[in-house]
Design a protein around this motif. Structure first.
Motif, PDB file in Angstrom:
ATOM      1  N   ALA A  28      -1.080   8.057  74.774  1.00 39.22           N
ATOM      2  CA  ALA A  28      -0.855   9.400  74.227  1.00 39.22           C
ATOM      3  C   ALA A  28      -1.910  10.353  74.768  1.00 39.22           C
ATOM      4  O   ALA A  28      -3.090  10.012  74.867  1.00 39.22           O
ATOM      5  CB  ALA A  28      -0.910   9.363  72.703  1.00 39.22           C
ATOM      6  N   VAL A  29      -1.493  11.531  75.189  1.00 39.74           N
ATOM      7  CA  VAL A  29      -2.401  12.569  75.679  1.00 39.74           C
ATOM      8  C   VAL A  29      -2.865  13.371  74.474  1.00 39.74           C
ATOM      9  O   VAL A  29      -2.061  14.006  73.785  1.00 39.74           O
ATOM     10  CB  VAL A  29      -1.712  13.488  76.704  1.00 39.74           C
ATOM     11  N   VAL A  30      -4.166  13.351  74.246  1.00 41.31           N
ATOM     12  CA  VAL A  30      -4.686  14.037  73.061  1.00 41.31           C
ATOM     13  C   VAL A  30      -5.405  15.335  73.439  1.00 41.31           C
ATOM     14  O   VAL A  30      -5.832  16.086  72.550  1.00 41.31           O
ATOM     15  CB  VAL A  30      -5.660  13.118  72.301  1.00 41.31           C
ATOM     16  N   GLY A  31      -5.560  15.586  74.744  1.00 41.00           N
ATOM     17  CA  GLY A  31      -6.220  16.825  75.142  1.00 41.00           C
ATOM     18  C   GLY A  31      -6.298  16.940  76.658  1.00 41.00           C
ATOM     19  O   GLY A  31      -5.951  16.018  77.390  1.00 41.00           O
ATOM     20  N   VAL A  32      -6.783  18.072  77.138  1.00 38.54           N
ATOM     21  CA  VAL A  32      -6.916  18.328  78.578  1.00 38.54           C
ATOM     22  C   VAL A  32      -8.282  18.951  78.821  1.00 38.54           C
ATOM     23  O   VAL A  32      -8.678  19.885  78.109  1.00 38.54           O
ATOM     24  CB  VAL A  32      -5.812  19.264  79.097  1.00 38.54           C
ATOM     25  N   LEU A  33      -8.993  18.420  79.811  1.00 35.72           N
ATOM     26  CA  LEU A  33     -10.295  18.958  80.207  1.00 35.72           C
ATOM     27  C   LEU A  33     -10.124  19.707  81.526  1.00 35.72           C
ATOM     28  O   LEU A  33      -9.651  19.145  82.505  1.00 35.72           O
ATOM     29  CB  LEU A  33     -11.324  17.839  80.370  1.00 35.72           C
ATOM     30  N   THR A  34     -10.468  20.959  81.564  1.00 33.82           N
ATOM     31  CA  THR A  34     -10.312  21.800  82.760  1.00 33.82           C
ATOM     32  C   THR A  34     -11.680  22.259  83.238  1.00 33.82           C
ATOM     33  O   THR A  34     -12.475  22.772  82.447  1.00 33.82           O
ATOM     34  CB  THR A  34      -9.422  23.008  82.484  1.00 33.82           C
ATOM     35  N   LEU A  35     -11.944  22.045  84.546  1.00 36.56           N
ATOM     36  CA  LEU A  35     -13.183  22.499  85.168  1.00 36.56           C
ATOM     37  C   LEU A  35     -12.836  23.548  86.216  1.00 36.56           C
ATOM     38  O   LEU A  35     -11.880  23.393  86.972  1.00 36.56           O
ATOM     39  CB  LEU A  35     -13.924  21.330  85.822  1.00 36.56           C
ATOM     40  N   GLU A  36     -13.620  24.607  86.251  1.00 38.73           N
ATOM     41  CA  GLU A  36     -13.405  25.666  87.219  1.00 38.73           C
ATOM     42  C   GLU A  36     -14.679  25.901  88.015  1.00 38.73           C
ATOM     43  O   GLU A  36     -15.786  25.802  87.482  1.00 38.73           O
ATOM     44  CB  GLU A  36     -12.985  26.972  86.535  1.00 38.73           C
TER      45      GLU A  36
END
Length: 290
Positions: free
Chosen positions: A22-30
Motif C-alpha cells: 500500500a502506498v501511504v505517501g509520496v516524497l518529492t525532491l526538487e
C-alpha cells in the motif's frame, strides 16, 4: 523536469512511500541548481580531457618516430634499388634493431643481396657462354677464310673436317646451355623443402658401390659421431646432381681400387647451423700454384 517563470531548470523526483503493497505517501525532491552542477562537472573533466589529448599526441609522435619513419626509409631504399640507383639494400641502423622492423630490414637486405648475387652470376654465365661460343666461331671463320685461298683438295678436305668438328662443338655447347637454363628454371619453380643430406649421400654411396666394377674406386659415406641428421633447406634433385658431379670427378681421378671418402657434419658459424660435406679422393690433387 520543468522551466520556471524565471527560466530556471527545476528537476523534480518523486518516490512513493510504501507499507507492504500500500502506498501511504509520496516524497518529492526538487533541485534548481542542475545547470551549475553540470557546469562544475564539465569543468572538473577538463584536466582529464587535456591529459588524454596530450597522451594521444605523444603516442602518435612516438609511433611515427619508431614505426612510420623507419618504414618510410625502407620504402625509399627499396625504390632506390628498384630504380637502379643502388645495387643492394643497406640499412645498418635498422637491421640492428631487435624488433619486427629490424627483422623486416634484415630480410629485405638478404633478399636484395641474393638478387644482386643472382644478377652477377647471370652476367658471369653470359660472359662464359660468349667466350665458349667465340672459340669455335673464330676457328670456323679462320677455316672459311683459308679455304678461299687453298686449292689443294687434301687441304680443303682437312679444312672441311675442322669446320664440321667446330659445328658439332657449337651444337653441343648450345645444347648444354639450353639444358642448364631449363634445369635452372625447373629448380626455381620447385618448392624448397627439408632435405636430409645424410640419407641422400648415403644412398649415393650405396648406389656407386653397387654398380662398381672391378678395379674402380670405392665410395664411402660417414657421418660425424655426434650427428644424427644432416638437414638443410633446399631442393633434393639439384643437390643430388651437384654431389653426383663431385663424386664422379673424384672417382675419375682416383687410382685403381682407391677410395672416395664423403664426410658430413654440422658446424655453427656466427650462431647459424650449417651442414658441411667434404669429398676427398686419393688422386694427384690440385697443384699448389692452381
Amino acid at each position: 523536469e520543468r522551466i520556471t517563470s524565471r527560466d530556471e531548470r527545476v528537476v523534480s523526483v518523486s518516490f512513493p512511500i510504501q507499507r507492504v503493497s500500500a502506498v501511504v505517501g509520496v516524497l518529492t525532491l526538487e533541485a534548481s541548481d542542475v545547470s551549475d552542477i553540470v557546469r562544475r562537472e564539465r569543468a572538473a573533466l577538463l584536466p582529464f580531457i587535456w591529459v588524454a589529448i596530450f597522451v594521444s599526441l605523444l603516442s602518435a609522435g612516438i609511433l611515427s618516430f619508431m614505426i612510420a619513419r623507419p618504414l618510410r626509409r625502407l620504402a625509399m631504399a627499396a625504390d632506390r634499388v628498384g630504380s637502379g640507383a643502388a645495387e643492394k639494400l643497406e640499412l645498418p641502423r635498422l637491421t640492428s634493431r631487435r624488433d619486427e622492423i629490424g627483422e623486416l630490414a634484415e630480410s629485405l637486405e638478404s633478399m636484395t643481396s641474393a638478387l644482386f648475387d643472382r644478377i652477377v652470376a647471370n652476367e658471369a654465365f653470359a660472359a662464359d657462354v660468349a667466350h665458349e661460343l667465340k672459340n669455335p666461331l673464330t676457328s670456323i671463320r679462320s677455316a672459311v677464310e683459308t679455304s678461299e685461298r687453298v686449292t689443294d683438295p687434301a687441304a680443303l678436305a682437312k679444312l672441311r673436317r675442322v669446320i664440321a668438328s667446330d659445328v658439332r662443338r657449337l651444337d653441343r655447347l648450345i645444347t648444354d646451355i639450353s639444358n642448364a637454363t631449363r634445369m635452372e628454371a625447373e629448380a626455381a619453380r620447385s618448392p624448397m623443402e627439408r632435405v636430409d643430406l645424410g640419407r641422400l649421400l648415403s644412398d649415393l654411396a650405396d648406389t656407386y658401390d653397387a654398380i662398381r666394377d672391378e678395379g674402380q674406386p670405392r665410395v664411402k659415406f660417414t657421418l660425424e659421431e655426434n650427428v644424427e641428421e644432416l638437414l638443410v633447406i633446399g631442393r633434393e634433385g639439384p643437390l643430388g646432381q651437384v654431389f653426383r658431379n663431385l663424386i664422379e670427378n673424384a672417382r675419375s681421378f682416383s687410382p685403381e681400387n682407391g677410395l672416395v671418402s664423403i664426410r658430413g657434419r654440422n658446424v655453427v658459424v656466427g650462431g647459424t647451423l650449417f651442414a658441411e660435406v667434404v669429398i676427398e679422393d686419393q688422386g694427384p690433387g690440385i697443384p699448389d700454384d692452381k
